[in-house]
Design a protein around this motif. Structure first.
Motif, PDB file in Angstrom:
ATOM      1  N   ILE A   1       0.673  -1.340  -0.062  1.00 38.32           N
ATOM      2  CA  ILE A   1      -0.105   0.033   0.031  1.00 38.32           C
ATOM      3  C   ILE A   1       0.903   1.340  -0.099  1.00 38.32           C
ATOM      4  N   CYS A   2       1.764   1.254   1.026  1.00 38.25           N
ATOM      5  CA  CYS A   2       2.790   2.438   0.905  1.00 38.25           C
ATOM      6  C   CYS A   2       3.392   2.548  -0.282  1.00 38.25           C
ATOM      7  N   ARG A   3       4.046   1.638  -0.739  1.00 40.02           N
ATOM      8  CA  ARG A   3       4.956   1.912  -2.087  1.00 40.02           C
ATOM      9  C   ARG A   3       4.160   2.271  -3.116  1.00 40.02           C
ATOM     10  N   TYR A   4       2.796   1.779  -3.326  1.00 32.04           N
ATOM     11  CA  TYR A   4       1.967   2.105  -4.479  1.00 32.04           C
ATOM     12  C   TYR A   4       1.421   3.679  -4.225  1.00 32.04           C
ATOM     13  N   ALA A   5       0.942   3.911  -3.176  1.00 35.99           N
ATOM     14  CA  ALA A   5       0.486   5.201  -2.750  1.00 35.99           C
ATOM     15  C   ALA A   5       1.727   6.405  -2.717  1.00 35.99           C
ATOM     16  N   LEU A   6       2.617   6.136  -2.312  1.00 42.33           N
ATOM     17  CA  LEU A   6       3.744   7.231  -2.177  1.00 42.33           C
ATOM     18  C   LEU A   6       4.568   7.254  -3.572  1.00 42.33           C
ATOM     19  N   TYR A   7       4.859   6.097  -3.895  1.00 45.61           N
ATOM     20  CA  TYR A   7       5.845   6.114  -5.147  1.00 45.61           C
ATOM     21  C   TYR A   7       5.394   5.414  -6.295  1.00 45.61           C
ATOM     22  N   GLU A   8       4.177   5.166  -6.609  1.00 44.64           N
ATOM     23  CA  GLU A   8       3.475   4.526  -7.698  1.00 44.64           C
ATOM     24  C   GLU A   8       4.260   3.075  -8.272  1.00 44.64           C
ATOM     25  N   LYS A   9       4.677   2.502  -7.268  1.00 46.26           N
ATOM     26  CA  LYS A   9       5.467   1.435  -7.691  1.00 46.26           C
ATOM     27  C   LYS A   9       4.540   0.034  -7.078  1.00 46.26           C
ATOM     28  N   THR A  10       4.683  -0.933  -7.893  1.00 48.36           N
ATOM     29  CA  THR A  10       3.990  -2.238  -7.590  1.00 48.36           C
ATOM     30  C   THR A  10       5.299  -3.439  -7.349  1.00 48.36           C
ATOM     31  N   SER A  11       4.787  -4.367  -6.614  1.00 48.34           N
ATOM     32  CA  SER A  11       5.933  -5.704  -6.471  1.00 48.34           C
ATOM     33  C   SER A  11       5.083  -6.693  -6.546  1.00 48.34           C
TER      34      SER A  11
ATOM     35  N   MET B   1      -5.923  -8.914  -1.772  1.00 52.74           N
ATOM     36  CA  MET B   1      -6.547  -7.925  -1.129  1.00 52.74           C
ATOM     37  C   MET B   1      -5.967  -6.479  -1.601  1.00 52.74           C
ATOM     38  N   PHE B   2      -4.738  -6.387  -2.040  1.00 58.17           N
ATOM     39  CA  PHE B   2      -4.143  -5.107  -2.697  1.00 58.17           C
ATOM     40  C   PHE B   2      -5.180  -4.891  -3.987  1.00 58.17           C
ATOM     41  N   LYS B   3      -5.501  -5.834  -4.330  1.00 58.28           N
ATOM     42  CA  LYS B   3      -6.576  -5.404  -5.690  1.00 58.28           C
ATOM     43  C   LYS B   3      -7.725  -4.879  -5.231  1.00 58.28           C
ATOM     44  N   LEU B   4      -8.269  -4.966  -4.175  1.00 62.59           N
ATOM     45  CA  LEU B   4      -9.336  -4.262  -3.447  1.00 62.59           C
ATOM     46  C   LEU B   4      -9.105  -2.873  -2.924  1.00 62.59           C
ATOM     47  N   VAL B   5      -7.681  -2.807  -2.736  1.00 59.59           N
ATOM     48  CA  VAL B   5      -7.409  -1.423  -2.187  1.00 59.59           C
ATOM     49  C   VAL B   5      -7.140  -0.464  -3.285  1.00 59.59           C
ATOM     50  N   LYS B   6      -6.364  -0.952  -4.264  1.00 57.06           N
ATOM     51  CA  LYS B   6      -5.732  -0.198  -5.373  1.00 57.06           C
ATOM     52  C   LYS B   6      -6.968   0.863  -5.997  1.00 57.06           C
ATOM     53  N   PRO B   7      -8.028   0.396  -6.506  1.00 57.43           N
ATOM     54  CA  PRO B   7      -8.881   1.410  -6.858  1.00 57.43           C
ATOM     55  C   PRO B   7      -9.173   2.739  -5.928  1.00 57.43           C
ATOM     56  N   GLN B   8      -9.016   2.448  -4.833  1.00 59.98           N
ATOM     57  CA  GLN B   8      -9.275   3.502  -3.977  1.00 59.98           C
ATOM     58  C   GLN B   8      -8.120   4.607  -3.787  1.00 59.98           C
ATOM     59  N   LEU B   9      -6.685   3.745  -3.974  1.00 59.00           N
ATOM     60  CA  LEU B   9      -5.710   4.589  -4.033  1.00 59.00           C
ATOM     61  C   LEU B   9      -5.292   5.347  -5.440  1.00 59.00           C
ATOM     62  N   ASP B  10      -5.925   4.492  -6.377  1.00 55.41           N
ATOM     63  CA  ASP B  10      -5.944   5.292  -7.930  1.00 55.41           C
ATOM     64  C   ASP B  10      -6.889   6.399  -7.669  1.00 55.41           C
ATOM     65  N   ALA B  11      -7.987   6.596  -7.178  1.00 53.55           N
ATOM     66  CA  ALA B  11      -8.900   7.557  -7.173  1.00 53.55           C
ATOM     67  C   ALA B  11      -8.192   8.707  -6.412  1.00 53.55           C
ATOM     68  N   ASN B  12      -7.570   8.458  -5.243  1.00 54.90           N
ATOM     69  CA  ASN B  12      -6.494   9.489  -4.626  1.00 54.90           C
ATOM     70  C   ASN B  12      -5.717   9.958  -5.358  1.00 54.90           C
TER      71      ASN B  12
ATOM     72  N   ARG C   1      -5.501  10.378  -8.449  1.00 47.78           N
ATOM     73  CA  ARG C   1      -6.221  11.257  -9.559  1.00 47.78           C
ATOM     74  C   ARG C   1      -6.782  12.515  -9.051  1.00 47.78           C
ATOM     75  N   LYS C   2      -7.374  12.380  -7.709  1.00 50.01           N
ATOM     76  CA  LYS C   2      -7.826  13.338  -7.274  1.00 50.01           C
ATOM     77  C   LYS C   2      -6.810  14.757  -7.047  1.00 50.01           C
ATOM     78  N   ARG C   3      -5.409  14.015  -6.246  1.00 52.37           N
ATOM     79  CA  ARG C   3      -4.258  14.956  -6.221  1.00 52.37           C
ATOM     80  C   ARG C   3      -3.922  15.731  -7.587  1.00 52.37           C
ATOM     81  N   ARG C   4      -3.791  14.731  -8.458  1.00 54.58           N
ATOM     82  CA  ARG C   4      -3.360  15.372 -10.098  1.00 54.58           C
ATOM     83  C   ARG C   4      -4.427  16.488 -10.444  1.00 54.58           C
TER      84      ARG C   4
END
Length: 90
Positions: free
Chosen positions: A42-52, A61-72, A74-77
């Motif tokens: 979660i932290c690597r994706y939200a902060l650095y947009e990196k996946t592993s 579980m990450f696939k369920l969280v990722k759409p919310q992180l992507d939406a956030n 998008r809002k930031r941009r």
């Protein structure tokens, strides 16, 4: 003058992100090592947009969280665009 690290132009570092209670509650049944992997993902994706590569249960579980992180992200941009233009009234 500041203590901020110097980053290259193409390095992504958002500095912060929103961590929702639903993320926390989803970890209740995980073992300590799995929690660490999930939080790291979660932290690597939200902060650095990196996946592993993740174990299948953590990846699910990450696939369920990722759409919310992507939406956030998008809002930031979109927020950097400046919002609605000012309309000059005659």
């Amino acid at each position: 003058m500041n203590d901020w690290p110097d980053y290259e132009e193409d390095d992504i570092n958002h500095g912060s992100f929103v961590f929702y209670e639903s993320f926390f509650l989803s970890m209740e049944s995980l073992k300590f090592e799995e929690i660490a992997m999930f939080l790291d993902a979660i932290c690597r994706y939200a902060l650095y947009e990196k996946t592993s590569d993740l174990p299948p249960n953590i990846e699910g579980m990450f696939k369920l969280v990722k759409p919310q992180l992507d939406a956030n992200l998008r809002k930031r941009r979109n927020g950097k665009l400046g919002g609605r233009p000012i309309i000059n009234k005659p």
